[in-house]
Design a protein around this motif. Structure first.
Motif, short mmCIF file in Angstrom:
data_model
loop_
_atom_site.label_atom_id
_atom_site.label_comp_id
_atom_site.label_asym_id
_atom_site.label_seq_id
_atom_site.Cartn_x
_atom_site.Cartn_y
_atom_site.Cartn_z
N VAL A 1 31.50 45.06 47.55
CA VAL A 1 31.26 44.17 48.68
C VAL A 1 30.46 44.91 49.76
CG1 VAL A 1 33.31 42.76 48.29
CG2 VAL A 1 33.48 44.80 49.75
N GLN A 2 30.01 44.15 50.74
CA GLN A 2 29.15 44.67 51.81
C GLN A 2 29.69 45.94 52.44
OE1 GLN A 2 26.11 43.17 52.93
NE2 GLN A 2 26.02 45.22 53.83
N ARG A 3 28.81 46.91 52.63
CA ARG A 3 29.12 48.11 53.42
C ARG A 3 28.34 48.06 54.74
NH1 ARG A 3 30.81 51.61 48.82
NH2 ARG A 3 32.71 50.48 48.40
N PHE A 4 28.64 48.97 55.66
CA PHE A 4 28.19 48.81 57.05
C PHE A 4 27.58 50.11 57.59
CE2 PHE A 4 31.81 46.13 56.04
CZ PHE A 4 31.33 44.86 56.36
N PHE B 1 32.36 54.67 37.12
CA PHE B 1 32.82 55.99 36.70
C PHE B 1 32.60 56.21 35.20
CE2 PHE B 1 35.20 55.10 40.62
CZ PHE B 1 34.74 56.17 41.37
N ASN B 2 31.86 55.28 34.57
CA ASN B 2 31.53 55.41 33.14
C ASN B 2 32.78 55.61 32.30
OD1 ASN B 2 30.01 55.54 30.85
ND2 ASN B 2 29.29 57.63 31.18
N GLN B 3 33.80 54.76 32.55
CA GLN B 3 35.05 54.83 31.79
C GLN B 3 35.30 53.47 31.14
OE1 GLN B 3 38.33 56.07 34.27
NE2 GLN B 3 37.26 57.90 34.96
N PRO B 4 34.81 53.27 29.91
CA PRO B 4 35.03 51.98 29.23
C PRO B 4 36.53 51.69 29.12
CG PRO B 4 33.53 53.41 27.98
CD PRO B 4 34.08 54.24 29.08
N GLY B 5 36.91 50.43 29.31
CA GLY B 5 38.31 50.06 29.17
C GLY B 5 39.14 50.31 30.43
N TYR B 6 38.48 50.75 31.51
CA TYR B 6 39.21 51.02 32.76
C TYR B 6 39.95 49.76 33.22
CZ TYR B 6 39.94 52.15 37.70
OH TYR B 6 40.51 52.37 38.92
N VAL B 7 41.18 49.90 33.64
CA VAL B 7 41.94 48.77 34.18
C VAL B 7 42.30 49.07 35.64
CG1 VAL B 7 44.01 47.35 33.99
CG2 VAL B 7 42.87 48.18 31.92
N PHE B 8 41.86 48.19 36.52
CA PHE B 8 42.12 48.34 37.96
C PHE B 8 43.62 48.13 38.21
CE2 PHE B 8 41.68 47.07 42.49
CZ PHE B 8 40.80 48.06 42.92
N PRO B 9 44.21 48.90 39.13
CA PRO B 9 45.65 48.70 39.39
C PRO B 9 45.95 47.34 40.01
CG PRO B 9 44.76 50.45 40.82
CD PRO B 9 43.64 49.99 39.94
N ASP B 10 47.18 46.92 39.90
CA ASP B 10 47.62 45.74 40.66
C ASP B 10 48.91 46.11 41.40
OD1 ASP B 10 49.38 45.81 38.59
OD2 ASP B 10 48.64 44.00 37.61
N GLY B 11 49.52 45.13 42.05
CA GLY B 11 50.75 45.41 42.79
C GLY B 11 50.53 46.35 43.96
N ASP C 1 43.57 40.99 44.28
CA ASP C 1 44.33 40.12 43.38
C ASP C 1 43.42 39.04 42.78
OD1 ASP C 1 46.59 41.56 43.86
OD2 ASP C 1 47.45 40.16 45.31
N ALA C 2 42.46 38.55 43.60
CA ALA C 2 41.59 37.46 43.14
C ALA C 2 40.46 37.95 42.22
CB ALA C 2 40.98 36.73 44.35
N THR C 3 40.18 39.24 42.23
CA THR C 3 39.01 39.76 41.49
C THR C 3 39.41 40.93 40.59
OG1 THR C 3 38.47 41.22 43.36
CG2 THR C 3 37.35 39.09 43.29
N HIS C 4 40.57 40.82 39.98
CA HIS C 4 41.07 41.95 39.18
C HIS C 4 40.14 42.28 38.01
CE1 HIS C 4 43.62 44.11 36.28
NE2 HIS C 4 44.02 44.72 37.37
N GLY C 5 39.69 41.25 37.30
CA GLY C 5 38.81 41.50 36.15
C GLY C 5 37.49 42.13 36.57
N LEU C 6 36.92 41.60 37.66
CA LEU C 6 35.67 42.15 38.18
C LEU C 6 35.86 43.62 38.56
CD1 LEU C 6 32.74 41.80 39.33
CD2 LEU C 6 33.83 41.18 41.49
N ASN C 7 36.94 43.92 39.26
CA ASN C 7 37.14 45.31 39.71
C ASN C 7 37.33 46.26 38.53
OD1 ASN C 7 36.88 44.83 42.44
ND2 ASN C 7 39.03 44.23 42.66
N SER C 8 37.99 45.79 37.49
CA SER C 8 38.14 46.64 36.30
C SER C 8 36.77 46.94 35.71
CB SER C 8 39.01 45.94 35.25
OG SER C 8 40.32 45.74 35.75
N LEU C 9 35.93 45.91 35.61
CA LEU C 9 34.58 46.08 35.05
C LEU C 9 33.73 47.01 35.93
CD1 LEU C 9 32.55 44.39 32.90
CD2 LEU C 9 31.64 43.68 35.11
N VAL C 10 33.73 46.73 37.24
CA VAL C 10 32.87 47.49 38.15
C VAL C 10 33.29 48.96 38.21
CG1 VAL C 10 32.29 47.78 40.60
CG2 VAL C 10 32.17 45.51 39.55
#
Ligand code: ZN
Length: 422
Positions: free
Chosen positions: A218-221, A145-155, A131-140
């Motif tokens: 974010v960090q992976r392990f 996946f090389n999909q310009p305009g991708y919008v990350f889901p919410d809710g 919820d706090a990083t919606h814009g970042l997640n859409s961009l990343v």
């Protein structure tokens, strides 16, 4: 031997590409793996689900991707029309958790109770972060996946119950054991059905090199991932339903896919730590650590999604923070200033671009990318330079094996092409 088994054998030996398996399951396919237990597939890039029949209704492990969750649900309903009693998330990534909203909608439409959703506690924090990083997640995600305009889901559908280390359930007479481990994520659960000897691993197993290095996530392990695969090995499962790709049958094969995944991560971790402890810089480590070639060649460890070099970076970051050992990077100058300075020394930004082009022609694409980027930063509106830059990234992408690496190069190739045409 059935047709499906024949395909599995060819996937296992590397004779068949995963695309062939995806074709056989696209649209949604049910694969029975034990009495009352099925895997549900919709294709390699979409998270698997597993379903378990019990006396009080169905238990689902994962719920499908946004793109294919309706196929997951339709396939489930062709197999069994009972209410979904419980859903277990193997982790909160959207290709595994998104479909839960369809199950809620179905329950509402049928006037039955919504499923109870169980997950590791960190899934709650993940969804807060989403919820706090919606814009970042859409961009990343658009870049990954090389999909310009991708919008990350919410809710995101939150779990109703969470646990910390492990959780043993008996649902409608079926014993279901959940255990937490860190790997690709910090919120991961693997599910063990001791009576059926079925292991549902989530993304600890994905029929590709472990996705433990993703550049913008974010960090992976990696070390914890290896340890969790070793824990899974001790279960001596008869069937493994992975997070992506076909189910694996037979104790020996299950043990091998778990052990090989653990071994490659243990090797990268050991090599990186040895060099960290010896005081090497990140750059020196990246150029001296290598994944064992015999493991990288396994059909289920091919670096076609993530890249072992990205995993080494992530292991560095897990143990050593962000400073890479280059003092010039501790408090860097603005990129454009540095680029202009070097362009002036070289005799102009176009000299940098020309050298980038010849380096790329020689196949020295890493160096070519540095010089092309400096040229582009020094003269962002120079069309010829941007054309060179786009060609360099095209070449970088063509030699890259990982989907993530290819996609990122493609994004910057396109950016340079746009600047060249403007
Ligand atoms: Zn996944």
């Amino acid at each position: 031997m059935t047709e499906h088994d024949d395909l599995f054998d060819r996937l296992w030996t590397g004779a068949a590409p995963m695309e062939e398996w995806t074709r056989t399951v696209s649209g949604g396919a049910i694969k029975p793996v034990a009495d009352g237990v099925v895997a549900i597939h919709t294709g390699y890039f979409f998270g698997n689900a597993a379903a378990i029949r019990t006396n009080v209704g169905l238990v689902l492990v994962d719920s499908g991707s946004r793109e294919t969750a309706s196929q997951t649900l339709a396939a489930l309903r062709r197999w069994d029309d009972s209410p979904v009693h419980t859903v277990i998330y193997t982790h909160g990534h959207i290709d595994h958790s998104w479909g839960a909203r369809l199950l809620d909608q179905e329950a509402d439409a049928r006037s039955t109770a919504r499923p109870r959703i169980i997950a590791h506690r960190n899934v709650l924090y993940r969804f807060e972060r989403y919820d706090a990083t919606h814009g970042l997640n859409s961009l990343v995600m658009g870049r990954q996946f090389n999909q310009p305009g991708y919008v990350f889901p919410d809710g995101h559908r939150r779990p109703d119950e969470v646990y910390d280390d492990q959780l043993a359930l008996t649902i409608g007479g079926v014993r279901i054991e959940l255990a937490h481990g860190r790997g690709e994520t910090d919120d991961a659960t693997f599910v063990w059905l001791p009576e059926q000897r079925v292991l549902v691993s989530g993304d600890f197993v994905i029929w590709a090199f472990p996705n433990a290095g993703n550049p913008r996530k974010v960090q992976r392990f990696a070390p914890d991932w290896a340890a969790t695969l070793r824990r899974m090995q001790t279960l001596n499962a008869e069937v493994l339903i992975p997070g992506h790709g076909p189910a694996v049958s037979g104790e020996a094969r299950v043990s091998q896919i778990l052990a090989d995944g653990a071994q490659v991560l243990e090797s990268l971790t050991r090599q990186t730590l040895e060099r960290l402890n010896a005081g090497l810089s990140l750059n020196e480590i990246l150029h001296s650590v290598a994944a064992p070639a015999n493991l990288l060649a396994k059909p289920y460890l091919l670096p076609k999604y993530d890249d072992p070099e990205f995993v080494v970076r992530n292991i560095w970051h897990l143990f050593a923070g962000w400073f890479d050992g280059n003092p010039a990077g501790l408090k860097p100058a603005p990129t454009a200033e540095l680029a202009s300075e070097l362009a002036a020394l070289a005799g102009g930004a176009d000299r940098l671009a020309q050298r980038a082009a010849s380096l790329a022609a020689e196949g020295r694409i890493r160096l070519a990318a540095h010089l092309a980027e400096l040229a582009g930063s020094a003269a962002p509106h120079d069309r010829a330079i941007q054309t060179t830059r786009s060609k360099v990234y095209e070449k970088c992408g063509s030699t890259e094996t990982s989907l993530i690496g290819k996609a990122i190069y493609a994004v910057f190739q396109r950016e340079a092409e746009t600047l060249a045409a403007s």
